[in-house]
Design a protein around this motif. Structure first.
Motif, short mmCIF file in Angstrom:
data_model
loop_
_atom_site.label_atom_id
_atom_site.label_comp_id
_atom_site.label_asym_id
_atom_site.label_seq_id
_atom_site.Cartn_x
_atom_site.Cartn_y
_atom_site.Cartn_z
N VAL A 1 30.98 21.02 22.11
CA VAL A 1 31.90 21.97 21.50
C VAL A 1 31.34 22.41 20.16
N VAL A 2 31.37 23.71 19.91
CA VAL A 2 30.95 24.26 18.64
C VAL A 2 32.16 24.22 17.72
N LEU A 3 32.12 23.36 16.71
CA LEU A 3 33.20 23.25 15.74
C LEU A 3 32.75 23.85 14.41
N ILE A 4 33.71 24.28 13.64
CA ILE A 4 33.41 24.83 12.32
C ILE A 4 34.20 24.09 11.26
N GLU A 5 33.62 24.01 10.09
CA GLU A 5 34.32 23.50 8.91
C GLU A 5 34.43 24.65 7.94
N GLN A 6 35.61 24.78 7.34
CA GLN A 6 35.80 25.82 6.33
C GLN A 6 36.92 25.44 5.38
N ILE B 1 37.72 27.89 22.10
CA ILE B 1 36.98 26.63 22.23
C ILE B 1 35.62 26.96 22.84
N PRO B 2 34.56 26.97 22.03
CA PRO B 2 33.24 27.29 22.55
C PRO B 2 32.53 26.03 23.05
N ILE B 3 32.12 26.07 24.28
CA ILE B 3 31.39 24.94 24.87
C ILE B 3 30.01 25.43 25.30
N THR B 4 28.99 24.71 24.84
CA THR B 4 27.60 25.08 25.14
C THR B 4 27.25 24.71 26.57
#
Length: 179
Positions: free
Chosen positions: A58-63, A50-53
């Motif tokens: 939160v840095v979310l990704i779509e794939q 869970i990346p938090i700036t």
């Protein structure tokens, strides 16, 4: 009443699928000696993070995910390479998929993805004070879109069915225990 357990009598790999193998185990039930074949997927351990700036997003990704033939909203994650340190794998996946680098990566917990047919673990990490320092470096089959959302909005994304990946939900549960 005692719960039956099983002992593996013999085992064979029946398919090697690059990122996992399929194992057939002929097992014997302890209570009565009955024998049955069971199948198990052998996977490397996995990580998600869970990346938090620094600003609390939160840095979310779509794939695209082949299992559901659709696009998912997730956090970065992937397989731990053979011999690789688990924390190193988590930070590597974050950096490769998003270009973000954390100040610190903290283990939140671990869980079995599907103990009915898998033996591996997924390790859930928190990445703090993330900064985008370079462009993502995708594998040849990856195509990822990155977005930032407030941490407070993640619960609604789960409740509204926008985040459906169970391992991502498990990571956010582990994060909720930290508070």
């Amino acid at each position: 009443k005692k719960i039956d357990t099983w002992k593996i009598k013999n085992s064979e790999i029946i398919a090697d699928c690059k990122i996992f193998s399929v194992e057939r185990n002929y097992s014997v039930r302890d209570s009565d000696g009955a024998e049955f074949p069971f199948y198990r997927l052998q996977n490397a351990d996995w990580v998600n993070i869970i990346p938090i700036t620094k600003s609390g997003e939160v840095v979310l990704i779509e794939q695209y995910r082949h299992g559901i033939e659709g696009i998912t909203l997730e956090i970065p994650g992937g397989m731990v390479d053979k011999g690789e340190d688990i924390k190193t794998a988590a930070v590597r996946e974050l950096t490769e998929e998003t270009g973000y680098v954390p100040k610190e990566a903290i283990l939140l917990g671990k869980s079995h993805p599907n103990p009915a047919i898998q033996e591996n673990w997924v390790y859930h990490y928190l990445a703090t004070d993330c900064e985008k320092l370079h462009e993502p470096q995708f594998d040849s089959t990856e195509s990822v879109f990155t977005s930032l959302v407030p941490l407070a909005g993640v619960q609604n994304l789960i409740a509204d069915g926008k985040i459906t990946h169970s391992l991502v939900i498990a990571a956010f549960y582990w994060l909720s225990l930290r508070k």
